[in-house]
Design a protein around this motif. Structure first.
Motif, PDB file in Angstrom:
ATOM      1  N   ARG A   1     -13.402  33.344 -30.615  1.00  0.00           N
ATOM      2  CA  ARG A   1     -13.799  32.554 -31.536  1.00  0.00           C
ATOM      3  C   ARG A   1     -14.479  31.417 -31.498  1.00  0.00           C
ATOM      4  NH1 ARG A   1      -8.657  30.747 -32.833  1.00  0.00           N
ATOM      5  NH2 ARG A   1      -9.184  28.797 -32.271  1.00  0.00           N
ATOM      6  N   ASP A   2     -15.609  31.136 -31.963  1.00  0.00           N
ATOM      7  CA  ASP A   2     -16.272  29.689 -31.986  1.00  0.00           C
ATOM      8  C   ASP A   2     -16.417  29.252 -33.282  1.00  0.00           C
ATOM      9  OD1 ASP A   2     -18.609  30.790 -32.794  1.00  0.00           O
ATOM     10  OD2 ASP A   2     -19.558  30.791 -31.057  1.00  0.00           O
ATOM     11  N   ARG A   3     -17.056  28.194 -33.283  1.00  0.00           N
ATOM     12  CA  ARG A   3     -17.222  27.553 -34.784  1.00  0.00           C
ATOM     13  C   ARG A   3     -17.942  28.173 -35.834  1.00  0.00           C
ATOM     14  NH1 ARG A   3     -20.879  24.233 -31.751  1.00  0.00           N
ATOM     15  NH2 ARG A   3     -23.038  23.979 -32.713  1.00  0.00           N
ATOM     16  N   THR A   4     -18.864  29.116 -35.226  1.00  0.00           N
ATOM     17  CA  THR A   4     -19.268  30.120 -35.851  1.00  0.00           C
ATOM     18  C   THR A   4     -18.920  31.336 -36.253  1.00  0.00           C
ATOM     19  OG1 THR A   4     -20.771  31.313 -34.119  1.00  0.00           O
ATOM     20  CG2 THR A   4     -21.489  29.034 -34.684  1.00  0.00           C
TER      21      THR A   4
ATOM     22  N   GLY B   1     -15.577  29.649 -26.367  1.00  0.00           N
ATOM     23  CA  GLY B   1     -14.685  29.586 -27.672  1.00  0.00           C
ATOM     24  C   GLY B   1     -13.172  29.760 -27.143  1.00  0.00           C
ATOM     25  N   TRP B   2     -12.553  30.057 -27.965  1.00  0.00           N
ATOM     26  CA  TRP B   2     -11.180  30.466 -27.923  1.00  0.00           C
ATOM     27  C   TRP B   2     -10.949  32.049 -27.969  1.00  0.00           C
ATOM     28  CZ3 TRP B   2     -13.333  26.408 -30.295  1.00  0.00           C
ATOM     29  CH2 TRP B   2     -12.984  25.260 -29.809  1.00  0.00           C
TER      30      TRP B   2
ATOM     31  N   PHE C   1     -16.530  21.673 -25.006  1.00  0.00           N
ATOM     32  CA  PHE C   1     -17.452  22.447 -24.114  1.00  0.00           C
ATOM     33  C   PHE C   1     -18.446  21.853 -23.251  1.00  0.00           C
ATOM     34  CE2 PHE C   1     -15.755  25.347 -27.493  1.00  0.00           C
ATOM     35  CZ  PHE C   1     -14.849  26.177 -26.843  1.00  0.00           C
TER      36      PHE C   1
ATOM     37  N   GLU D   1     -14.940  22.052 -32.682  1.00  0.00           N
ATOM     38  CA  GLU D   1     -16.035  22.068 -31.588  1.00  0.00           C
ATOM     39  C   GLU D   1     -16.493  20.536 -31.521  1.00  0.00           C
ATOM     40  OE1 GLU D   1     -18.621  25.060 -30.318  1.00  0.00           O
ATOM     41  OE2 GLU D   1     -17.427  26.592 -31.006  1.00  0.00           O
TER      42      GLU D   1
END
Lengths: 429, 429
Positions: A39-42, A22-23, B231, B199
């Protein structure tokens, strides 16, 4: 090792090795510890670095750098979800990111609208901003699900057209291999003739409006959700279809974007089995407007929205029977009194969200109405001629995606919910 | 009385009253009887009129007139599906239709391509023509289903852009409130920066190519199915995603458009678990082309298609590792030998269907490659700057919808499977 999404970290077994991607959402360097929020998309996950977790001399990547974190899932009641990652190896997946133009780690985005829009590629990363588009994506899914289940065929009509489709004014002109073409203001004519092929069609695609509007609710390009269905008795059957579509969009948002609904505190509309419906004539009286007003003003729509909530507990209200003269020429008049049309708008929280109608389906009616309105026949010839080939009674509607999401989140400006808005002044990013 | 669809008539109980809605597909007036074949979106049904079934002096509506037929379901082994409608009341739902420019009731459409396209609104009504778009619609459903299930977010990016996205040449210019704008040749840049937000993204929408091509496989406007995912380790992960997408499209066609598949006699491709894959270098050798060819010619693609079928029994073959210099500037070079790129094409039955690649993700790489290629920095500035904000390694691909359907039905010309094609010469209907 499989990737663990941030939102799934809470279900990891303490002591288990985990891999996040993630970031760097937030980096907080304390005397003895560094907290990294990934942070990721979830969602978000907390990573704790102790001295020695980074190679000597290495710095922790700055915010917004994409990273991979491999470490150990560790219970910590203070961490989001009760689990954090300890003893991590943090690997940057690109160069260290520049400092973003706004602080994305803050709970809310306090930037001004121009800043938000100028840096849209970055500001959409904020969880609250991203949530708005998650509502849009879920809504599109719901729109198609309802129609797919009801015998509709998805179509894609050309956006480059030979003549202006709606009214001739306010179209973008294109240099098409040396001759003029125009950007379609709607798929109106195509969806109507395709009723002759598929009976029931829908299209999700861009439409273009060169109106020099500079308001909080107009865009020069937006996503239109178009529907058209044949073999209808009157516009009420079209309204019934619209009701199913809106109910399906709300259900899909609730089901597929529940986390976004929660993050934004969205109040989802209740869609009654029968939408409250007023005739235009009665709507004018209700809002205290003169009987001869040709259309509803924004203030009238707001008043009708308040009325629907007060009287019916409904965020939605249908106004039907607009004066024929004030609607598009292809609107079907009410056979009992052709002064009024078989058209309708759906008002959602006080703003017009949908326009629809039963359309004319007889060739002679098109010829007559174009003459009555003083329109040139030539630009409409190929469209009008197609009604000599046998088109059944039909109707349809169009929903503006951005307006829908705008009203869902009660945004002050439609640009807040548009990925990369286009307007009189803005053509980038 | 509920409407019975033509394809359901065979399940009606003999003696039961039924109501059909559709078009007069064929009217055959014999001495004692009139046979009416009614067509709706599901199929055909036979209606038998005996003297007295029509009011005195009334004529049976001509072909292509929309009608409603109320009558009695009657077993007749000679009728399609074994059931026909007798003792009908036939009501025209619009004026009698003009004679269509081609005879739609004939089993095949024998019209020339220009006739087919000039009268597209009518010729798409032919069951064999309509079936082609039914394949397209089912494919779109399959495309989205696979990606929705795999964590992708649907996005819609603007089609009006400030500068040419791909190469600067061959873009349509638009008069945008008095200043120049361009029609997007692809959502390339938007889908890349949106990887930074979601993402994994996909978009189905129109793209515009002002290339003065006049070939059987190019259009000036087509529907692009775009995918981009973050990713990734390398382009092989992108190919794996493409494989799932194509398999899902084939499955959706088989499931949702089985009647169209049958009508057209479509041979659905088998999608192997691992797509046969060749390096560009080896592909050149295989087709006997010189080692220094920069790209594959159409004849090479045909030869590779034949090779894949002969060697692997596969309609699909991936060529990877095209020379970096001959691909878009944002393609990621192979780190082991930057002469070659981490790009690929998917060839379907001898025609390039998909282009894809791992992309560059580091700001410095963009700056360097633009300089190396001698491109102006200014038009790309806002795009390139976005890579300073932290974009992970990523890649993606684009499928041309019309090419996909064209190869599925093995059409000689892509225009045969495009609802309303746009090309160098054609801007209508």
């Amino acid at each position: 090792m499989r990737r663990t999404h941030c939102s799934d970290l809470s279900t990891a077994t303490p002591g288990e090795p985990v891999r996040l991607q993630g970031w760097v959402h937030r980096r907080r360097e304390l005397a003895a510890l560094t907290f990294l929020v990934v942070r990721d998309r979830t969602g978000l996950a907390q990573v704790v670095l102790r001295p020695g977790d980074l190679p000597d001399g290495a710095a922790c990547p700055p915010e917004e750098t994409p990273v991979e974190v491999v470490g150990t899932a560790t219970a910590n009641p203070q961490a989001p979800g009760g689990v954090e990652v300890t003893s991590p190896t943090v690997t940057a997946l690109s160069e260290p990111a520049d400092t973003p133009p706004v602080e994305l780690w803050r709970p809310t985005l306090s930037a001004s609208l121009p800043t938000l829009l100028d840096h849209a590629a970055t500001t959409w990363r904020h969880p609250l901003q991203r949530a708005k588009w998650e509502l849009a994506a879920a809504s599109l899914h719901g729109f198609r699900s309802v129609l797919d289940a009801d015998g509709f065929t998805e179509v894609h009509s050309p956006k480059l057209v030979e003549s202006a489709t709606e009214s001739g004014a306010n179209v973008f002109e294109v240099d098409y291999f040396g001759r003029p073409a125009y950007l379609a203001q709607s798929p109106q004519f195509y969806k109507q003739v395709l009723v002759g092929v598929f009976e029931r069609v829908y299209e999700v695609g861009p439409v273009f409006r060169a109106e020099p509007h500079d308001t909080v609710r107009h865009l020069a390009e937006y996503v239109s959700l178009d529907v058209e269905l044949g073999f209808v008795r009157d516009h009420r059957e079209v309204v019934a279809c619209l009701r199913e579509v809106v109910a399906g969009m709300v259900a899909a948002v609730a089901e597929r974007a529940s986390s976004a609904v929660e993050r934004l505190g969205v109040r989802l509309p209740v869609v009654p089995d029968e939408l409250p419906t007023l005739h235009f004539r009665d709507a004018l009286r209700l809002v205290g407007a003169p009987d001869d007003e040709p259309d509803l003003a924004p203030a009238h729509e707001r008043a009708l929205g308040e009325w629907a909530m007060a009287e019916h507990g409904s965020d939605l209200v249908v106004v039907e029977g607009y004066p024929t003269a004030s609607r598009a020429f292809y609107s079907h008049p009410d056979p009992d009194d052709p002064h009024w049309s078989r058209s309708f708008d759906l008002i959602f929280r006080g703003v017009e969200l949908v326009s629809g109608a039963q359309r004319l389906h007889r060739y002679e009616d098109y010829v007559r109405v174009l003459a009555e309105r003083g329109y040139d026949y030539a630009p409409f010839a190929s469209y009008v001629e197609s009604f000599r080939r046998g088109i059944p009674p039909h109707g349809g509607f169009a929903i503006g995606l951005e307006r829908w999401v705008g009203r869902l989140v009660e945004a002050a400006n439609i640009r807040e919910v548009t990925l990369f808005p286009r307007d009189l002044h803005r053509l980038a990013p």
